[in-house]
Design an enzyme around this catalytic site. Structure first.
Site, PDB file in Angstrom:
ATOM      1  N   ALA A 265       0.854  -1.126  -0.018  1.00  8.30           N
ATOM      2  CA  ALA A 265       0.096   0.020   0.018  1.00  8.30           C
ATOM      3  C   ALA A 265       0.924   1.327   0.067  1.00  8.30           C
ATOM      4  CB  ALA A 265      -0.894   0.024   1.231  1.00  8.30           C
ATOM      5  N   GLU A 301      -0.048   2.844   6.727  1.00  7.60           N
ATOM      6  CA  GLU A 301      -0.224   3.868   5.869  1.00  7.60           C
ATOM      7  C   GLU A 301      -0.724   5.201   6.509  1.00  7.60           C
ATOM      8  OE1 GLU A 301       1.600   3.294   3.738  1.00  7.60           O
ATOM      9  OE2 GLU A 301       1.567   1.028   3.526  1.00  7.60           O
TER      10      GLU A 301
HETATM   11  N1  BES Z   1       5.710   3.838   1.282  1.00 10.24           N
HETATM   12  C1  BES Z   1       5.368   2.394   1.278  1.00 10.24           C
HETATM   13  C2  BES Z   1       5.051   2.059  -0.162  1.00 10.24           C
HETATM   14  C3  BES Z   1       6.068   2.087  -1.167  1.00 10.24           C
HETATM   15  C4  BES Z   1       7.058   1.054  -0.936  1.00 10.24           C
HETATM   16  C5  BES Z   1       5.829   2.543  -2.478  1.00 10.24           C
HETATM   17  C6  BES Z   1       7.993   0.999  -2.049  1.00 10.24           C
HETATM   18  C7  BES Z   1       6.921   2.399  -3.270  1.00 10.24           C
HETATM   19  C8  BES Z   1       7.910   1.638  -3.109  1.00 10.24           C
HETATM   20  C9  BES Z   1       4.463   2.241   2.148  1.00 10.24           C
HETATM   21  O1  BES Z   1       4.306   2.858   3.401  1.00 10.24           O
HETATM   22  C10 BES Z   1       5.099   0.714   2.797  1.00 10.24           C
HETATM   23  O2  BES Z   1       5.569   0.765   3.423  1.00 10.24           O
HETATM   24  N2  BES Z   1       4.204  -0.255   2.220  1.00 10.24           N
HETATM   25  C11 BES Z   1       4.261  -1.733   2.883  1.00 10.24           C
HETATM   26  C12 BES Z   1       3.545  -2.163   3.928  1.00 10.24           C
HETATM   27  C13 BES Z   1       3.850  -1.797   5.312  1.00 10.24           C
HETATM   28  C14 BES Z   1       2.757  -2.438   6.163  1.00 10.24           C
HETATM   29  C15 BES Z   1       5.153  -2.320   5.878  1.00 10.24           C
HETATM   30  C16 BES Z   1       4.511  -2.374   1.541  1.00 10.24           C
HETATM   31  O3  BES Z   1       3.729  -1.831   0.722  1.00 10.24           O
HETATM   32  O4  BES Z   1       4.889  -3.664   1.513  1.00 10.24           O
HETATM   33 ZN    ZN Z   2       5.568   2.635   4.791  1.00 10.31          ZN
END
Ligand code: BES
Ligand code: ZN
Length: 900
Positions: A265, A301
Site C-alpha cells: 500500500a 499507511e
Molecule cells: N511507502 C510504502 C509503499 C512503497 C514502498 C511505495 C516502495 C513504493 C515503493 C508504504 O508505506 C509501505 O511501506 N508499504 C509496505 C507495507 C507496510 C505495512 C510495511 C508495503 O507496501 O509492503
Molecule cells: Zn511505509
C-alpha cells in the site's frame, strides 16, 4: 537501458535543490490510451548562481514548454530519456509543460497506469517523473492543485489528494473535478484515481472536535468486503490520537483498493492506494492472517500521515526515517489492538505473540539480507536503483532501531522525544540524524551522563552483531559475573573491499533475567540497578557485570523480549533450554528457548550424525517440553500455536554451513512426523478442545478466536503429518464444513501436502470451482500448490498455463512464481528449479522491473550453499547477467550477487 553504465548514487553527494517550487497546478485529460498532462509550476531560484533547472522525466512525450507564457523552442532546453534541462534567466517565473503518457501500456505500475477499468498512480519513490517533468525528489515540497477530466460513464469517480474544490459536467460526456491539498508535499505523495467504484464511508469526530470523512473505495461488487478496512482506519485514527497525541490533519481521508499494485500500500496524502489484498476481507474469503495484515497495513499507511508526510525524508538514503519509525508504530498499534481489554498477564501474552511474529519476520527476511550480497546499513550509503532499497533492513531492522530507542527512553521519554521531533521539524524534509537528535535531547535529560552517540552507529553499520555471553558463578562470594562481548563480521561488499575492517561497538540494550534451578526468578542487583529484568547498556566490545546475593548457579534468560536485533551466543545445555521453555516468566524468552531446542534437533538431524543417541535425547526432551506447554492452562492458544511452529526453513538455512536445503527439508519433515506421533494424544485433545471452544460462535477475526483456530489447525497438521488414522478424513471434513477461510485453509493445506493424489485433486478442483470469481482467493489456490512439498518445476509450468494465471498481475505472479522460488525448498533447489527461476526473472523484467528485482533475490545466499548447488546457481546468475537489456533494478541485484 545501458546497464553497464548504471550510475551509483552516493549519500555523501547530497546537495540541496537550487530552486523552490511553491505551487504545482496539474490538469489531466485522462484516457487509458493517451493522457495529456498540463503542469504549471511556480519556480523560485534559491541559489544566486546560474544553476540550470534540471527536471526528471521518463516515458513522456513533450508537447510544449512555456516560461511566463513564452513558448520555448528546442534550442532553449536539453531533453534526453531521463532529464529536461532549462536555463531560466529570472529569479522567479511560471513554468508550463504539456506532455502525454500512455497508462494502458504501462506494465511497470509506476507512474500513471491502468488496472482493470480504472486508472491509478504510484509515485514513490521515483514514479512522478513518469507523469510529468519535475524535481522528483523528496526535499522539494509544493502545494498541489489538481484538475481531472475524463469520460463520466467510464470514470464516474475522479480522486486526488486533499479537498474537493469543485466538480462539474463538461459538454462532451466528460466531467471534471478539482482537488486542492492544503499541505505542501513532495511529488512522491501525489496521487490520482479515476474509475467506477463502490464506497463505504463514515464521518468521525477527531479529538479536537473536527469532523472528518473516512472513505474506502473498491471495485463494484466488493463493497461487502470493506467493513473491516473502514473499521481498521477508524481505530488507526483513534490510536494515533491516544498513544502518540497525533490528530488527523485532513477533512477527508480516502483509501482505494487496486487489483494491480506492486507493493502492499501507499501513503499518498489523504488518498492512500492499497493492494486490494490489504483492503478486502470477510469471513468467507479472508484468513485470520489477512484480517491481521489488513489492520497493520491500514495502520501503517495512516500513521505515515505524520511520520513520513508531515515530516518527510530529505533524500532516499533516509528512507528508514519514515519506514522504520512507521513500522514500529504499526507494530505497537497491532500489539495494543490485540491486548485491548485484557487483564495484565493476558495482555502481556498477547503482546508477546505479536512480538514473536515480528521477530520471526525479522529473522526470516532481514538476518539473511544482512548476511548476503545486498547487506546494507539501515541508512544506506549508496544505491543504483532506489526501488531495490525498500528492504527488510530499512523496514524491519529500522523498526528495531526505533524500538531500542523506545527501550532506552521508556514510553514517556520516547513520547517526549517524538514531541520534540515534531516541534523541531514539522513541515520539513529531514534525516535520520535529525530524529536521533530529538531523542538524544530527551535521553540526556532523563539519564544524566548517557547519550546516543554510540547508538547512532546502528544507522551506519551493516551486518547482524553477535553477542557472546559468559556467566560465572562464585558460590563462596554468592555472586555471578556476566561478561558480554560483541562483534560484527564484515558483510556484503565489506568482505571484498575491507575484510579486516574493525567495526566499532554498538550500543546494545541487553535485557537480562536469571532463573533459579527450579525456574523461579532471581532478583538482580548490579550498579545500583535492581529488578527481575535489567536492561544492561552494552556499549563496549567487552563488558562485565557482577550480580550480588546469588547463592546458586542460575540459568540466564537472555535478550528478553528481543531487546536488540542481534544473535546471542551462549552454550546452554538442552536441559537448561527445556527449563526456560517451561518456566521462564518472560514469555518471549520462554518461546525462544523452545525454538532453540527445536533448532538444535533440526540441525543435528540435517547433519551427518542425525541418527545419534544425543539427537534422540534432544528430540525426546523437546516432545516432553511441548507436552507440558500444551497442558499449561496459563498460556493462551495463540501463544501455544507459536511454540508449536517449528523454525522456518529460511531461518534454519542461515544457521547451516554450508547450506544444504534438501537435508534440512528432510529433517523438518522427519521432526514434524516424530512430534506428531509422539504427542498424538496431545494433538487430539488440543484439536477437540479448540473445536469445542469455538463451537457455536459466529466467526470473528479477534485475536483470541484467531489464536484458538491457529492452535486447532496446528494440531490438525501434526495429526495428518503423523498419519494418524482418521486424520486425513478429519481434515477433509473440516475443509468441507468450514464457515470461514481460516478453517477451510486449515483443512485444505495438510490435505494438499499429505493426501493421496485423487483426494488432493478433488479438493483443489472443488476449491477452484467455488472461488474462481474472486482473484484474492484464487491467489491462495495458486500459492498453496506452489508451496506443497511434492510440487515440481513441471507442476508450476503446468499451473502457469492455467487460464487464470498471468505474470502481469503482481499478486498472481507472487502467488505462484515467488511462492515456489522462495518458499518451496524441496521443489526449487535443483537445476531445473534454478533455470526456471532465471527464466522468470528475465520474463518479468520485460514487464515490471520492480517485481523482477524482488524475484532476482531468491538465491542471495547462493555462495554459502553446498558446492554442487552453488555452481548450478552461478550459471543462472551469469545467464541473467548476459541479457542485453536488463533493467537497472535487476542489474543491481544480479551484479551484486555475482561479486561474492
Ligand atoms: N511507502 C510504502 C509503499 C512503497 C514502498 C511505495 C516502495 C513504493 C515503493 C508504504 O508505506 C509501505 O511501506 N508499504 C509496505 C507495507 C507496510 C505495512 C510495511 C508495503 O507496501 O509492503
Ligand atoms: Zn511505509
Amino acid at each position: 537501458m545501458r546497464t553497464d553504465t548504471a550510475p551509483t548514487i552516493l549519500r555523501q553527494d547530497y546537495l540541496p535543490y537550487p530552486f523552490r517550487i511553491p505551487t504545482v497546478d496539474l490538469a489531466f485529460d485522462l484516457a487509458p490510451d493517451l493522457t495529456q498532462v498540463h503542469s504549471r509550476l511556480t519556480v523560485e531560484r534559491i541559489h544566486p548562481e546560474a544553476a540550470p533547472l534540471v527536471l526528471n522525466g521518463e516515458a513522456l512525450s513533450l508537447i510544449s514548454i512555456r516560461i511566463d507564457g513564452r513558448l520555448l523552442s528546442p534550442e532553449d532546453y536539453q531533453l534526453d530519456d531521463h532529464q529536461l534541462t532549462l536555463h531560466p534567466d529570472k529569479p522567479a517565473f511560471t513554468l508550463e509543460i504539456i506532455s502525454t503518457c500512455r497508462p494502458a501500456e504501462n506494465t511497470s505500475l509506476m507512474g500513471l497506469y491502468q488496472s482493470g477499468h480504472s486508472l491509478f498512480t504510484q509515485c514513490e519513490a521515483e514514479g512522478f517523473r513518469r507523469i510529468t517533468w519535475f524535481a522528483d525528489r523528496p526535499d522539494v515540497m509544493s502545494r498541489y492543485t489538481v484538475t481531472l477530466r475524463a469520460d463520466k460513464t467510464q470514470f464516474p469517480h475522479l480522486l486526488s489528494n486533499g479537498n474537493l474544490l469543485q466538480e462539474q459536467p463538461l459538454s462532451d460526456g466528460r466531467h471534471e473535478a478539482t482537488w486542492e491539498d492544503p499541505h505542501p508535499k513532495p511529488s512522491y505523495l501525489f496521487a490520482l484515481v479515476a474509475g467506477d467504484f463502490d464506497c463505504r464511508e463514515k464521518t468521525i469526530t477527531t479529538r479536537s472536535g473536527r469532523q472528518a470523512l473516512l472513505q474506502v473505495y473498491c471495485d463494484k461488487g466488493d463493497y461487502p468486503r470493506t467493513a473491516w478496512a473502514l473499521d481498521c482506519l477508524e481505530r488507526s485514527v483513534l490510536w494515533d490520537e491516544s498513544r502518540f497525541n497525533l490528530e488527523l490533519d485532513l477533512d477527508r481521508f480516502m483509501i482505494v483498493a487496486a487489483r494491480d499494485f506492486n507493493m502492499g500500500a501507499m501513503e499518498n496524502k489523504g488518498l492512500n492506494i492499497f493492494n486490494s489484498a490489504y483492503v478486502l476481507a470477510d469471513a468467507q474469503t479472508a484468513t485470520d492472517a489477512s484480517f491481521e495484515a489488513i489492520e497493520s497495513v491500514i495502520g501503517h499507511e495512516y500513521f505515515h500521515n505524520w511520520t513520513g508526510n508531515r515530516i518527510t525524508c530529505r533524500d532516499w538514503f533516509q528512507l528508514s526515517l519514515k519506514e522504520g519509525l512507521t513500522v514500529f508504530r504499526d507494530q505497537e498499534f497491532s500489539a495494543d489492538m490485540m491486548a485491548r481489554g485484557l487483564p495484565d498477564n493476558a495482555a502481556l501474552s498477547a503482546r508477546t505473540v505479536k512480538r514473536i511474529d515480528d521477530v520471526t519476520a525479522l529473522r526470516t527476511a532481514q538476518f539473511p539480507e544482512d548476511a548476503g550480497p545486498m547487506a546494507h546499513p539501515v541508512r544506506p550509503d549508496s544505491y543504483q536503483e532506489i526501488g531495490n532499497f525498500y528492504t527488510a533492513t530499512v523496514y524491519e531492522k529500522g523498526a528495531e532501531v526505533i524500538r531500542m530507542q523506545h527501550t532506552l527512553l521508556g514510553e514517556s521519554g520516547f513520547q517526549a522525544g517524538m514531541a520534540e521531533y515534531f516541534r523541531r521539524h514539522d513541515g520539513q524534509a529531514v534525516t535520520c540524524d535529525d530524529f536521533v537528535n530529538a531523542m538524544d535531547s530527551v535521553y540526556r535529560q532523563l539519564a544524566p551522563g548517557k547519550d546516543l552517540t554510540t547508538f547512532r552507529r546502528w544507522y551506519a553499520q551493516a551486518g547482524t552483531p553477535r553477542v557472546s555471553v559468559d556467566l560465572k558463578h562464585d558460590a563462596q562470594a554468592a555472586q555471578c559475573v556476566l561478561t558480554l562481548s560483541q562483534r560484527c563480521d564484515p558483510v556484503g561488499v565489506e568482505k571484498l573491499q575491507n575484510p579486516a575492517v574493525a567495526k566499532p561497538p554498538l550500543h546494545i540494550p541487553f535485557a537480562l533475567g536469571l532463573l533459579g534451578a527450579d525456574g523461579s526468578p532471581v532478583l538482580l542487583e548490579t550498579d545500583g540497578l535492581k529488578g527481575e529484568t535489567l536492561v544492561l547498556d552494552l556499549t563496549q566490545t567487552t563488558q562485565t557485570w557482577v550480580f550480588k546475593n546469588i547463592a546458586q548457579r542460575p540459568v540466564p534468560s537472555l535478550l528478553r523480549n528481543f531487546s536488540a536485533p542481534v544473535i546471542v551466543e551462549y552454550n546452554y545445555t538442552d536441559e537448561e533450554l527445556a527449563l526456560l521453555a517451561r518456566k521462564d516468566p518472560e514469555p518471549f524468552s520462554r518461546w525462544e528457548a523452545g525454538q532453540s531446542l527445536a533448532t538444535r534437533c533440526l540441525l543435528a538431524m540435517a547433519s551427518k550424525q542425525g541418527q545419534s543417541n544425543t539427537t534422540k535425547a534432544a528430540t525426546d526432551l523437546l516432545a516432553a517440553t511441548w507436552a507440558d506447554i500444551a497442558n499449561d492452562a496459563s498460556l493462551s492458544p495463540a501463544y501455544k500455536a507459536r511454540v508449536f511452529s517449528l523454525p522456518s526453513e529460511r531461518v534454519l538455512l542461515e544457521k547451516m554451513s554450508p547450506i544444504d536445503p534438501p537435508a534440512l527439508a528432510q529433517a523438518r519433515r522427519a521432526l514434524r512426523q516424530y512430534l506428531g506421533e509422539t504427542l498424538q494424544d496431545t494433538w487430539q485433545t488440543l484439536y477437540d478442545n479448540m473445536c469445542a471452544a469455538l463451537d457455536g460462535q459466529d466467526y470473528r477475526p479477534d485475536a483470541a478466536s484467531a489464536g484458538a483456530r491457529a492452535l486447532k489447525n496446528s494440531a490438525l497438521t501434526y495429526l495428518v503429518a503423523a498419519t494418524v488414522t482418521g486424520a486425513l478424513a478429519r481434515a477433509e471434513r473440516q475443509y468441507y464444513d468450514a464457515d470461514n477461510m481460516t478453517d477451510r485453509m486449515g483443512g485444505l493445506t495438510p490435505l494438499v501436502n499429505h493426501a493421496p493424489d485423487d483426494v488432493k485433486a478433488r479438493v483443489l478442483a472443488h476449491f477452484y470451482d467455488q472461488w474462481q470469481a474472486n482473484p484474492l482467493v484464487i491467489d491462495r489456490w495458486f500459492a498453496l500448490q506452489a508451496t506443497a512439498s511434492s510440487t515440481t518445476v513441471a507442476d508450476i509450468q503446468a499451473l502457469m498455463a492455467h487460464p487464470a494465471f498471468t505474470l502481469r498481475n503482481p499478486n498472481r505472479a507472487r502467488s505462484l512464481v515467488f511462492q515456489f522460488c522462495l518458499n518451496n525448498i524441496q521443489g526449487v533447489y535443483c537445476e531445473a528449479g534454478y533455470a526456471f527461476w532465471a527464466e522468470q526473472v528475465i520474463a518479468l523484467d520485460q514487464i515490471n522491473p520492480e517485481i523482477a528485482a524482488r524475484l532476482a533475490r531468491a538465491f542471495d545466499h547462493w555462495a554459502r550453499l553446498v558446492p554442487k548447488e552453488r555452481q548450478a546457481i552461478k550459471l543462472q546468475l551469469e545467464k541473467i547477467m548476459q541479457r542485453p537489456s536488463l533493467s537497472r533494478n535487476v542489474y543491481e541485484i544480479i551484479s551484486k550477487a555475482l561479486t561474492l
